[in-house]
Design an enzyme around this catalytic site. Structure first.
Site, mmCIF file in Angstrom:
data_model
loop_
_atom_site.group_PDB
_atom_site.id
_atom_site.type_symbol
_atom_site.label_atom_id
_atom_site.label_comp_id
_atom_site.label_asym_id
_atom_site.label_seq_id
_atom_site.Cartn_x
_atom_site.Cartn_y
_atom_site.Cartn_z
ATOM 1 N N GLU A 86 0.829 -1.209 0.000
ATOM 2 C CA GLU A 86 0.000 0.000 0.000
ATOM 3 C C GLU A 86 0.859 1.253 0.000
ATOM 4 O OE1 GLU A 86 -2.518 0.805 3.419
ATOM 5 O OE2 GLU A 86 -2.998 2.777 2.628
ATOM 6 N N ASP A 96 9.382 5.942 14.974
ATOM 7 C CA ASP A 96 9.106 7.349 14.697
ATOM 8 C C ASP A 96 9.468 8.139 15.956
ATOM 9 O OD1 ASP A 96 8.161 9.793 13.978
ATOM 10 O OD2 ASP A 96 6.045 9.218 13.878
ATOM 11 N N ILE A 97 10.414 9.027 15.827
ATOM 12 C CA ILE A 97 10.786 9.838 16.990
ATOM 13 C C ILE A 97 10.527 11.289 16.635
ATOM 14 C CG2 ILE A 97 12.585 10.333 18.664
ATOM 15 C CD1 ILE A 97 14.030 7.867 17.340
ATOM 16 N N ASP A 98 9.785 11.948 17.500
ATOM 17 C CA ASP A 98 9.341 13.289 17.185
ATOM 18 C C ASP A 98 9.799 14.239 18.277
ATOM 19 O OD1 ASP A 98 6.358 14.394 15.656
ATOM 20 O OD2 ASP A 98 7.789 15.600 16.750
ATOM 21 N N SER A 111 12.858 13.328 9.083
ATOM 22 C CA SER A 111 11.437 13.392 8.736
ATOM 23 C C SER A 111 11.071 14.706 8.052
ATOM 24 C CB SER A 111 10.578 13.167 9.979
ATOM 25 O OG SER A 111 10.606 14.319 10.783
ATOM 26 N N ARG A 156 11.149 17.899 12.238
ATOM 27 C CA ARG A 156 11.509 17.882 13.649
ATOM 28 C C ARG A 156 11.709 16.485 14.207
ATOM 29 N NH1 ARG A 156 5.326 19.315 15.043
ATOM 30 N NH2 ARG A 156 4.548 17.265 14.588
ATOM 31 N N GLY A 157 12.034 15.534 13.359
ATOM 32 C CA GLY A 157 12.191 14.201 13.910
ATOM 33 C C GLY A 157 12.912 13.286 12.949
ATOM 34 N N HIS A 210 0.431 0.684 10.381
ATOM 35 C CA HIS A 210 0.651 2.122 10.488
ATOM 36 C C HIS A 210 1.375 2.638 9.247
ATOM 37 C CE1 HIS A 210 -0.230 4.780 13.780
ATOM 38 N NE2 HIS A 210 -0.399 3.727 14.543
ATOM 39 N N LEU A 253 3.827 5.263 7.266
ATOM 40 C CA LEU A 253 4.945 6.136 7.616
ATOM 41 C C LEU A 253 5.455 6.812 6.345
ATOM 42 C CD1 LEU A 253 6.573 6.891 10.191
ATOM 43 C CD2 LEU A 253 8.297 5.263 9.435
ATOM 44 N N LYS A 254 5.787 8.079 6.495
ATOM 45 C CA LYS A 254 6.211 8.871 5.331
ATOM 46 C C LYS A 254 7.447 8.273 4.665
ATOM 47 C CE LYS A 254 7.522 13.029 6.126
ATOM 48 N NZ LYS A 254 7.526 14.442 6.374
#
Lengths: 540, 452
Positions: A162, A228-230, A279, A282-283, A440, A442-443
């Site tokens: 997907e 994912d770390i933001d 990202s 900011r992450g 989930h 993810l970009k």
């Protein structure tokens, strides 16, 4: 003459009308009564070489009631061919750069004044996807060696993945799938998504999921293990910026997270093919792509997430992190010794001025549950008016450490507080849910962040200290570089003449090539096993 | 009474070799209909006891004691030889009872796995070996050289959990970490290059994982069989028993209340003050204060309010009124309204979600910026005291409550709070925030009636 971006859009969209894009918007009233107000059914005829057999696609598109649907602005360049277009815009960009000083057109109120250096413009995306985005590498990555060359490769693999596109005005196209590189490339170039998200590989082609409705046939079967770390999750331990902002003073938090997680994934879990990606604002994101990682169950993913998770306390509990037990787990001990302690003492302590004001040091004293220690330290720090040549933060940290680790207090188990403070200020904070579930989104790497215009470039974990989020190329900068370079050269390697080149070369040599090599080996050996098995069964 | 013949056979097995069955296949036994029900109820008592113990936050050693006790009181048959049969029959009956919805399956799966775990622990080494062999577990003992190489780390992990420090002749096994997710999640093992180093003692975790995954598959199969044939075939005989068995023990489902629709937005402030348990009161206040709650908080409070009787339209209006002050009405419609409608079964899978029970709230893990969870578990002592003071709990009860909290009896602490505020005892104990609410409303109403 300065050409505002709005003007460009309209002009460029003029040649449209020949193709069967933009799509028709069909709203079925009977649907609307049952669907939430912001779900519309959009059907479109996708551009198809042979017009006599149009492919009919329907997509649920989420868009929101407050937003009208100006399709012109959503698909501004639908019909213009790439060549016409890239040339045209590239020239305009140049023109704009040259004239930006002298021309300020009124009525351009919400657009950034300086259109090249300042971030993001939907028009740039078209050129970016056309000339720079590494479609082929991306396709090779997502195929994981299933390229049809080997008899054991799975031809349907890529087509069951997907992709999700976010278009202008927050229109989401979920469950996009492609059967080939050219199909994917064309779709990306045509739709020009603001954001591309990657979902799982499903049991069947996600575009045909409705054909399997109800039988639970349509389920995710593979997905990279992702993290994912933001930076926003660190707002209570950084004082330089908050929310969406980052700077070089707080970025070491991300660097520490990368080091801790990367080492643990390799040394403890035995993974090898790990991709770290900025990202865009900011992450950071992390993609673990080993075959073993892609086939993990949700339960196993949750176990990894929990392995990393340290209870950070909530708003109403005093302590932020509590480390119980007589010793630290080897993984936490290693993280502390190799990464966190140093990151805290030589970077964050002073750059974040962690002890500089009463409010800040009170927050730390609050984590120490020993009245005699805290009051003594507080006393010293309140009276301390003497200017010292050493940094006040380092001085106070040393005092606090001496106090907690001195023999006098050892018995009370206060030693652990030093580690707890360091962990509270530096230990990675993960978005656990992203890691725990296969489905989930993810970009994707190499996307353009729609707010900053920065490219989501890979980060080399071995040199992550050198990574500077504020100098990551923006799409505007890349186009400028492209313009400056000779336009006549083979278009295959356009990226090589921009600052994206370094990122793509790194992606290939450090990630993609070793990954594909091991994928081939895996396919080869599982194929041999199958052949062997079928031989055995034949001999009977 | 007609005997139940699962496979039409009438032989009785006597060849059961282990006292810890894996329930691979249904027993070819004749079962009296009354035994069918009685055995099941006995086993349910055990499972329910385990579930209660968990929600009180019992430690693993306490649980071990408790499970053994529950098993011995409920599952022993007057004839010792019948013990195994009772075990097997009751398991298969409950499998039928708890196969029917996702939520039932999940509960049954967890409780049976815990039961299996504890029984495995005290089963004796012969039975253990047999079970391990039957499950076909893939583990290899590590060599002495390998042990020496990682000894320091193994010692570190052993000390961390207060176990005896391994010596030269300690036996460790090496398994792919994917086989022991539980141990990985709790950082209870040393991990190196994809392998977990486990002690014999931890083999139980392996066994439990295998048991769980097998049972999980079996339950979905049973469910398919149940919906396709058994329910209809046994319409007059087993179906009523099966359907009654689960509701009699799970407590009421607070998603469909009789009082549904009784509460309107304007009453919320008042009833929040008078009848919300602390966890919900805290969320409610934080929402009013910050005009925002993070996801966990929205779920916990939102579903609770649904259970209290806030209708969907009112819920949307209520949340919007708060959130729009912070994020604007447009962003609310865009980002938050969907999940509220989702909670009410109007989106996505269209499941009418049930409000969270205490056990779920206690076991949640609120993080930075979160306000959900159980205050008795997740608040610091100071904050908890302040919050209880605000609710009107007097100092003496406060100390009792803190005592319960320290012993991790969070639900008992909540019950004491209820009793202190309402001035009468609550023998049933608090198991669900909505139960707290309803009981509180009942008390207040009867007080009103008596004064009127």
């Amino acid at each position: 003459m300065f050409i505002s971006s709005r003007f460009k859009r309209t002009e460029l969209a003029e040649p449209g009308g020949k193709g069967n894009f933009p799509p028709k918007l069909l709203i079925f009233p009977q649907f609307l009564s049952r669907l939430p107000p912001f779900l519309f059914l959009i059907t479109s005829l996708s551009p198809e070489p042979n017009p006599s057999i149009p492919v009919f696609r329907s997509n649920f598109i989420t868009c929101f009631p407050s937003v009208s649907l100006p399709f012109r602005s959503v698909f501004p360049f639908a019909a213009s061919t790439l060549q016409q277009f890239t040339g045209a815009v590239a020239k305009m960009v140049t023109a704009a750069v040259e004239n930006q000083e002298s021309d300020m057109v009124e009525g351009n109120e919400q657009k950034p004044k300086n259109i090249v250096s300042d971030g993001f413009d939907a028009n740039y995306l078209k050129i970016y996807y056309g000339k720079l985005f590494p479609h082929a590498d991306f396709f090779k990555w997502m195929s994981y060696g299933n390229d049809g060359k080997h008899p054991g490769s799975d031809q349907s693999y890529f087509g069951r993945r997907e992709f999700s596109f976010t278009l202008d005005n927050d229109i989401y196209l979920r469950f996009q799938s492609f059967n080939s590189l050219s199909e994917m490339e064309n779709s990306i170039k045509e739709k020009c998504p603001f954001k591309i998200d990657i979902g799982p590989v499903y049991s069947v082609d996600p575009a045909k999921r409705h054909a399997y409705a109800g039988d639970n046939v349509f389920t995710p079967v593979e997905r990279e293990l992702v993290f994912d770390i933001d930076m926003t999750d660190y707002d209570d331990v950084r004082y330089c910026c908050s929310g969406a902002d980052v700077c070089l003073d707080c970025w070491p938090l991300m660097t520490a997270a990368i080091k801790v997680i990367d080492t643990t994934l390799r040394d403890d879990f035995g993974f090898n093919h790990i991709l770290w990606v900025f990202s865009g604002r900011r992450g950071v994101h992390c993609w673990v792509c080993d075959g073993k990682a892609r086939r993990l169950s949700n339960e196993q993913r949750a176990a990894i997430a929990e392995y990393f998770h340290l209870y950070q306390g909530n708003e109403s509990s005093r302590k932020k992190i509590s480390l119980t037990g007589p010793v630290l787990h080897p993984f936490l001990a290693r993280s502390y010794i190799e990464v966190l302690k140093d990151s805290f003492e030589s970077q964050l302590l002073c750059s974040q001025k962690i002890f500089s004001t009463e409010e800040r040091y009170e927050k730390i004293l609050d984590m120490i549950h020993d009245e005699s220690i805290t009051s003594e330290l507080r006393g010293r720090w309140q009276d301390n008016r003497r200017p010292s040549k050493n940094d006040v933060n380092s001085v106070r940290w040393e005092q606090l450490k001496n106090m907690l680790q001195s023999g006098k207090h050892k018995a009370k188990g206060t030693r652990r507080h030093v580690e707890e403070i360091v962990f509270s200020f530096t230990y990675p904070r993960l978005d656990l849910e992203v890691t725990k579930h296969m489905n989930h989104l993810l970009k994707a790497p190499f996307c353009v962040h729609p707010k900053t215009g920065r490219i989501c470039v890979p980060i080399d974990p071995e040199h992550c200290d050198e990574f500077d989020p504020t100098t990551v190329p923006t799409v505007a900068q890349l186009l400028e570089e492209l313009n400056a370079a000779d336009m006549e050269v083979d278009s295959e390697t356009d990226w090589d003449r921009t600052s994206l080149g370094e990122s793509i070369r790194f992606f290939r040599s450090s990630f993609l090539q070793p990954l594909l090599k091991s994928c081939k080996e895996e396919i080869e050996s599982s194929h041999n096993l199958k052949v062997q098995q079928s031989k055995n069964s034949l001999s009977w | 009474m007609e005997p139940y013949r699962p496979q039409g056979k009438s032989s009785i097995t006597t060849s059961s070799t282990t006292n810890l069955p894996l329930y691979r296949s249904a027993p070819p036994l004749e079962v009296k209909l009354e035994d069918f029900e009685l055995y099941a109820i006995d086993r349910l008592r055990v499972l329910k006891g385990i579930s209660d113990g968990l929600s009180r936050g019992k430690k693993s050693e306490e649980m071990e004691e408790r499970v053994r006790e529950l098993w011995n009181t409920n599952m022993k048959h007057p004839q010792a030889s019948e013990d195994v049969n009772k075990d097997i029959i009751s398991h298969f009956v409950l499998r039928l009872v708890y196969c029917r919805t996702e939520e039932l399956r999940k509960w049954f799966l967890s409780m049976e796995t815990i039961l299996f775990r504890h029984r495995f622990l005290y089963a004796g080494s012969e039975s253990q070996k047999q079970v391990v062999a039957e499950l076909g577990l893939p583990y290899k003992p590590i060599s002495y050289a390998e042990f020496e190489a990682v000894k320091d780390k193994l010692v570190q992990v052993a000390r961390l959990f207060g176990l005896t420090v391994p010596s030269g002749d300690a036996i460790y096994y090496k398994v792919p970490w994917e086989e022991v997710p539980e141990l990985v999640a709790g950082r209870r093992i040393f991990l190196h290059k994809g392998y977990a180093y486990i002690t014999m003692y931890q083999v139980v975790s392996l066994a439990a994982t295998q048991f769980r995954s097998y049972l999980s598959k079996a339950l979905s199969l049973t469910n398919r069989k149940w919906t396709s044939t058994i329910r209809e075939q046994e319409k007059n005989r087993l179906t009523p028993i099966v359907e009654a068995l689960c509701t009699s023990y799970l407590g009421p489902d607070y998603s469909q209340l009789r009082e549904y629709g009784d509460v309107s937005i304007k009453d919320l402030d008042q009833i929040a003050k008078s009848s919300f348990p602390l966890c919900m009161r805290h969320l409610f206040e934080k929402l009013k204060e910050d005009h925002h709650l993070k996801h966990g908080g929205r779920m916990q409070l939102g579903l609770f309010l649904k259970g209290v009787g806030l209708k969907l339209d009112d819920a949307l209006a209520f949340w919007k009124a708060e959130f729009s002050q912070r994020v604007g009405a447009e962003r609310f419609d865009k980002e938050y309204a969907y999940s509220i409608r989702h909670n009410y079964g109007k989106e996505g899978k269209r499941v009418d979600y049930s409000p969270y029970c205490c056990q779920k709230i206690i076991s949640s893990s609120p993080s930075v910026g979160d306000h959900h969870g159980c205050p008795y578990r997740h608040f610091s002592e100071d904050n908890l005291r302040a919050a209880l003071g605000k609710m009107g709990v007097n100092n003496r009860t406060m100390d009792d409550i803190m005592d319960k909290v320290r012993n991790r009896h969070y639900q008992l602490a909540c019950t004491l709070t209820f009793e202190s505020i309402h001035g009468l005892s609550c023998d049933a104990g608090i198991n669900h925030p909505n139960q707290y609410f309803i009981d509180s409303q009942k008390v207040l109403q009867s007080k009103n009636n008596s004064t009127a």
